[in-house]
Design an enzyme around this catalytic site. Structure first.
Site, PDB file in Angstrom:
ATOM      1  CD1 TRP A 156      -2.694   1.592   0.434  1.00 29.85           C
ATOM      2  CD2 TRP A 156      -2.013   1.945   2.538  1.00 29.85           C
ATOM      3  NE1 TRP A 156      -3.412   2.649   0.933  1.00 29.85           N
ATOM      4  CE2 TRP A 156      -3.007   2.888   2.219  1.00 29.85           C
ATOM      5  CE3 TRP A 156      -1.441   1.972   3.812  1.00 29.85           C
ATOM      6  CZ2 TRP A 156      -3.449   3.849   3.125  1.00 29.85           C
ATOM      7  CZ3 TRP A 156      -1.868   2.929   4.711  1.00 29.85           C
ATOM      8  CH2 TRP A 156      -2.863   3.855   4.372  1.00 29.85           C
ATOM      9  CG  ASP A 237      -1.937  -2.289   7.469  1.00 30.65           C
ATOM     10  OD1 ASP A 237      -3.026  -2.173   8.068  1.00 30.65           O
ATOM     11  OD2 ASP A 237      -1.639  -1.616   6.465  1.00 30.65           O
ATOM     12  CE  LYS A 273      -9.908  -0.078   3.192  1.00 30.45           C
ATOM     13  NZ  LYS A 273      -9.531   0.543   1.980  1.00 30.45           N
TER      14      LYS A 273
HETATM   15  N1  KET Z   1      -3.612  -0.456   5.305  1.00 31.29           N
HETATM   16  C1  KET Z   1      -3.851  -0.918   4.056  1.00 31.29           C
HETATM   17  C2  KET Z   1      -3.128  -2.130   3.582  1.00 31.29           C
HETATM   18  C3  KET Z   1      -4.790  -0.260   3.259  1.00 31.29           C
HETATM   19  O1  KET Z   1      -5.028  -0.753   2.057  1.00 31.29           O
HETATM   20  C4  KET Z   1      -5.449   0.893   3.735  1.00 31.29           C
HETATM   21  C5  KET Z   1      -6.397   1.623   2.879  1.00 31.29           C
HETATM   22  C6  KET Z   1      -5.166   1.315   5.045  1.00 31.29           C
HETATM   23  C7  KET Z   1      -4.231   0.615   5.792  1.00 31.29           C
HETATM   24  C8  KET Z   1      -5.788   2.503   5.686  1.00 31.29           C
HETATM   25  O2  KET Z   1      -7.140   2.570   5.694  1.00 31.29           O
HETATM   26  P1  KET Z   1      -7.932   3.547   6.694  1.00 31.29           P
HETATM   27  O3  KET Z   1      -8.982   4.160   5.859  1.00 31.29           O
HETATM   28  O4  KET Z   1      -6.962   4.573   7.205  1.00 31.29           O
HETATM   29  O5  KET Z   1      -8.418   2.669   7.771  1.00 31.29           O
HETATM   30  N2  KET Z   1      -6.437   1.472   1.620  1.00 31.29           N
HETATM   31  C9  KET Z   1      -7.372   2.041   0.660  1.00 31.29           C
HETATM   32  C10 KET Z   1      -7.715   3.466   0.865  1.00 31.29           C
HETATM   33  C11 KET Z   1      -6.548   4.414   0.933  1.00 31.29           C
HETATM   34  O6  KET Z   1      -5.637   4.338   0.110  1.00 31.29           O
HETATM   35  O7  KET Z   1      -6.571   5.249   1.837  1.00 31.29           O
HETATM   36  C12 KET Z   1      -6.866   1.734  -0.753  1.00 31.29           C
HETATM   37  O8  KET Z   1      -5.772   1.193  -0.912  1.00 31.29           O
HETATM   38  O9  KET Z   1      -7.600   2.023  -1.714  1.00 31.29           O
END
Ligand code: KET
Length: 426
Positions: A156, A237, A273
């Site tokens: 990510w 994570d 999610k």
């Molecule tokens: N870790 C991973 C692996 C991840 O894909 C995301 C979010 C997050 C943490 C953080 O998510 P939060 O909303 O802070 O709980 N990924 C998606 C959104 C983004 O990029 O912010 C994505 O990859 O589309």
């Protein structure tokens, strides 16, 4: 005038109180975010056929954002509760939320929880948990250990910036094998084995983003041994618990394996999610220690990280998540809806695969069926992705990642047609 001279003139004018230019005149335009920027571009696209397959956000068959019924019900209960107020939460957040969140990840039977060896703070979703965790490690790993984090290649995109901001040197371990579209396990083990003791090892607990490729249970056991014998600090994570298999416990197996082997570890959890709480920023950071006494001191230090960053976390999302996890009826409803979301994504894999095969698109597309979680990592080139955006209004990240959760039976044929075109003509 050179930029240095210009800065000097500006500084002198500023000190003399006679600047006519903005103090921020020299600020450079930053590029859009590679993931969030895709949604901005999709919003600005006037074409009615446009598809947003960029950000990992679940959509219904109708292409609409989905608020879970369990979440709506919890919100109604919160609003109707006369005891509800808007006072500040403690620095470490909602205690009930923290307790339920760590139990969800580590398991109710986990010895670490029973022995009170887990310090948990509520965080600004998964990102905030990672950022606070990285800051804590940067401050409190033994002074003799260089701050190095090992991230999978690819990972990510935000991981690199998060750890760099906390003062870590960022290194990569091999992960994805482009040839097999699977895991390069030998490469991964070789790179992780070579990490200096005390290095932080970032692991995606399940549903690896962006590749959709996870280690097998046997491979996890081997990784555990490598991490243990190398003296590494595992940092999980877990942004997709429940989205890999549809089952919350099954998806936590990797974390629980490390935990039950007695390792200390760090865990970032997100409810973005799996509960659809994206914008509510509900998440948690847990640090598992060897003893209860250490865990108590760790918690006190986590609060010292949080207080000057944002003082204390927002209450609404955590209140919702706590009710959904804590109320047996809402909990059952949530699990059913979560399974439904995971299944719909899985069914989209089959639909897309069938559509691609029906169009005789060159290449072996079976990886679409095999990959796990929200995304499909297609191996399309940057140029092909750019063509998808400009010619077909299919918005995706330029690394070839497609959010399967944004696809529906109605839009899959259009996507397959677009992919067929750019693969053959771009
Ligand atoms: N870790 C991973 C692996 C991840 O894909 C995301 C979010 C997050 C943490 C953080 O998510 P939060 O909303 O802070 O709980 N990924 C998606 C959104 C983004 O990029 O912010 C994505 O990859 O589309």
């Amino acid at each position: 005038m050179s930029p240095e001279d210009r800065m000097e003139v500006l500084t002198r004018q500023l000190c003399a109180g006679q600047s006519t230019e903005s103090n921020w005149e020299h600020v450079q335009q930053a590029p859009p975010d590679p993931i969030i920027g895709v949604t901005d571009a999709w919003r600005a696209d006037p074409d009615p056929r446009k598809l947003n397959l960029g950000v990992g956000a679940y959509r219904t068959e109708e292409g609409k954002p989905y608020v879970l019924k369990a979440v709506r019900e919890a919100e109604q209960q919160i609003l109707a509760d006369p005891a509800m107020n808007k006072e500040y939460l403690p620095i470490s957040g909602n205690p009930e939320f923290n307790r339920l969140a760590r139990t969800l990840a580590l398991g109710p039977g986990s010895s670490a929880i029973q022995q009170n060896r887990v310090a948990t703070v509520q965080a600004l979703s998964g990102t905030g948990a990672l950022r606070v965790g990285a800051e804590f490690l940067s401050m409190h790993l033994p002074a003799s250990i260089p701050r190095i984090v090992y991230l999978p290649n690819p990972t990510w995109g935000n991981h690199k910036s998060i750890f760099a901001k906390a003062g870590f040197q960022v290194r990569e371990y091999r992960y994805f094998d482009a040839a097999t579209r699977g895991l390069n396990f030998a490469g991964m083990v070789a790179d992780v084995s070579a990490a200096p003791p005390g290095s932080v090892l970032l692991l995606h607990a399940c549903a690896h983003n962006p590749t959709g490729v996870d280690p097998s249970p046997e491979q996890w056991s081997r990784l555990l041994e490598v991490a243990r014998s190398g003296g590494l600090v595992p940092f999980f994570d877990m942004a997709y618990q429940g989205f890999a298999s549809g089952d919350l416990d099954a998806d936590a197996a990797s974390v629980r394996l490390f935990l039950e082997a007695g390792l200390e570890l760090v865990l970032a959890q997100s409810f973005a999610k799996n509960m659809g709480l994206y914008g509510e920023r509900a998440g948690a950071l847990s640090v598992v220690s060897k003893t209860k006494e250490v865990a108590t001191r760790v918690e006190s230090q986590l609060k010292l990280v949080v207080r000057p960053m944002y003082s204390n976390p927002p209450m609404h999302g955590a209140a919702i998540a706590a009710r959904v996890m804590g109320d047996p009826k809402l909990n059952a409803l949530w699990k059913e809806e979560l399974r439904g979301m995971a299944e719909r994504i899985k069914s989209m894999r089959q639909v897309l695969y069938d559509q691609l095969v029906a169009r005789n698109v060159p290449g072996d597309w079976s990886f679409v069926l095999k990959q796990i979680g929200m995304f499909s990592f297609t191996g399309m080139t940057r140029h092909q992705c750019e063509q998808l955006v400009s010619k077909w209004h299919v918005h995706l990240t330029l690394d070839g990642r497609i959010s399967m959760a944004g696809l529906s039976a109605a839009t899959a044929p259009y996507l397959a047609e677009a992919i067929a075109d750019v693969i053959q003509n771009a």
